[in-house]
Enzyme design. Structure first.
Site, PDB file in Angstrom:
ATOM      1  N   ASP A 164       0.881  -1.151   0.000  1.00  0.00           N
ATOM      2  CA  ASP A 164       0.000   0.000   0.000  1.00  0.00           C
ATOM      3  C   ASP A 164       0.936   1.223   0.000  1.00  0.00           C
ATOM      4  OD1 ASP A 164      -2.342   1.603   0.526  1.00  0.00           O
ATOM      5  OD2 ASP A 164      -1.614   1.767   2.573  1.00  0.00           O
TER       6      ASP A 164
ATOM      7  N   ASP B 292      -0.101   4.993   0.909  1.00  0.00           N
ATOM      8  CA  ASP B 292      -0.391   5.972   1.949  1.00  0.00           C
ATOM      9  C   ASP B 292      -0.358   5.314   3.333  1.00  0.00           C
ATOM     10  OD1 ASP B 292      -1.382   8.016   3.421  1.00  0.00           O
ATOM     11  OD2 ASP B 292      -3.343   8.083   2.475  1.00  0.00           O
TER      12      ASP B 292
HETATM   13  P1  B16 Z   1      -7.310   9.611  -4.132  1.00  0.00           P
HETATM   14  P2  B16 Z   1      -3.788   4.025  -0.079  1.00  0.00           P
HETATM   15  C1  B16 Z   1      -5.795   5.791  -0.200  1.00  0.00           C
HETATM   16  O1  B16 Z   1      -4.455   5.459  -0.468  1.00  0.00           O
HETATM   17  C2  B16 Z   1      -5.862   6.696   1.012  1.00  0.00           C
HETATM   18  O2  B16 Z   1      -5.498   5.962   2.181  1.00  0.00           O
HETATM   19  C3  B16 Z   1      -7.261   7.217   1.195  1.00  0.00           C
HETATM   20  O3  B16 Z   1      -7.293   8.097   2.301  1.00  0.00           O
HETATM   21  C4  B16 Z   1      -7.706   7.932  -0.077  1.00  0.00           C
HETATM   22  O4  B16 Z   1      -9.035   8.418   0.047  1.00  0.00           O
HETATM   23  C5  B16 Z   1      -7.606   6.960  -1.239  1.00  0.00           C
HETATM   24  O5  B16 Z   1      -6.257   6.501  -1.352  1.00  0.00           O
HETATM   25  C6  B16 Z   1      -8.019   7.601  -2.568  1.00  0.00           C
HETATM   26  O6  B16 Z   1      -7.106   8.617  -2.880  1.00  0.00           O
HETATM   27  O7  B16 Z   1      -8.405  10.565  -3.785  1.00  0.00           O
HETATM   28  O8  B16 Z   1      -5.945  10.251  -4.254  1.00  0.00           O
HETATM   29  O9  B16 Z   1      -7.636   8.764  -5.352  1.00  0.00           O
HETATM   30  O10 B16 Z   1      -3.727   3.967   1.423  1.00  0.00           O
HETATM   31  O11 B16 Z   1      -4.670   2.935  -0.675  1.00  0.00           O
HETATM   32  O12 B16 Z   1      -2.428   4.107  -0.722  1.00  0.00           O
HETATM   33 MG    MG Z   2      -2.810   3.136   3.396  1.00  0.00          MG
END
Ligand code: B16
Ligand code: MG
Length: 231
Positions: free
Chosen positions: A9, A11
């Site tokens: 992952d 984030d």
């Molecule tokens: P976006 P990950 C996720 O990333 C985030 O944890 C989450 O908070 C966010 O809403 C989601 O990506 C979508 O992100 O708006 O930039 O498409 O933890 O899966 O790397």
């Molecule tokens: Mg994450």
């Protein structure tokens, strides 16, 4: 079964974009007059953009037409993109560069399974885009985390069986996806929250790679961070 791939992952595992998501969602919630705390933001980890917006709207008891929801999500995303523009390789978590180098040396494939449609921009800002053998395109994933689709997609693209892969996640939704994909699991964060992961470390720099990669007859001989090292 030999571990042939590690699927990360982004984030919360490789960098901390959660703070930027928080700032952008917080500004939007404030415009709508909806209270939004850091605890609320925790629940959005791993949840996709529209799912996150719906969480905030539900908190404020707001029901909006699709076009308005889309407009709000686009606004939040523009704000988020301005914030991540400031990211540099210094924002990569400690230990990631060394971990990737070790995986490469051991010929273990490296995959990215981020729900974020901004993941390509973030990994470019971090200077790690060339480290990955495959990066999932979040826009092409029909069912977001906790569904296992994104992890299964990455494993397939890397040419490995799910049991030959270790998934690394900080969110409960993402961990559920890894478990349902039938992969080995590493949780990054609080062991009380991520208790179903085979291994949990407070930070990616604490990961004990030799232990995590050690699988005996398809099963680990013990569970948890106190497992004995491989003989
Ligand atoms: P976006 P990950 C996720 O990333 C985030 O944890 C989450 O908070 C966010 O809403 C989601 O990506 C979508 O992100 O708006 O930039 O498409 O933890 O899966 O790397
Ligand atoms: Mg994450």
């Amino acid at each position: 079964m030999i571990i042939k791939a590690m699927i990360f992952d982004l984030d919360g595992v490789l960098t901390d974009t959660a703070e930027y998501h928080y700032q952008a969602w917080s500004a939007l919630a404030s415009e709508l007059g909806i209270p939004f705390s850091r605890e609320d933001n925790e629940q959005l980890k791993g949840v996709d953009r529209m799912g996150s917006l719906d969480f905030i709207l539900a908190k404020g008891g707001l029901r909006l037409p699709e076009a308005e929801r889309q407009r709000l999500a686009d606004n939040k995303n523009r704000h988020y993109q301005q914030l991540i523009e400031t990211m540099t390789p210094m924002d990569l978590f400690d230990g990631v560069t060394e971990l990737f180098a070790t995986l490469k040396a051991r010929q273990i494939a490296i995959g990215l399974a981020s729900s974020s449609k901004n993941a390509p921009m973030v990994i470019e800002r971090l200077g790690i885009e060339d480290a990955f053998d495959y990066v999932a395109d979040a826009a092409k994933i029909a069912k977001g985390k906790p569904h296992p689709e994104i992890f299964l997609t990455v494993a397939k693209a890397l040419g490995v069986h799910p049991q030959e892969a270790v998934g690394v996640e900080d969110s409960l939704a993402g961990l559920q996806g890894i478990l349902d994909a039938g992969m080995h699991s590493v949780g990054i964060g609080d062991g009380r929250v991520l208790q179903d992961a085979e291994w949990v470390y407070p930070h990616i720099s604490a990961m004990e790679l030799d232990k995590v990669l050690w699988v005996k007859n398809g099963e680990r001989s013990e569970r948890g961070v106190n497992c004995s090292p491989p003989p």
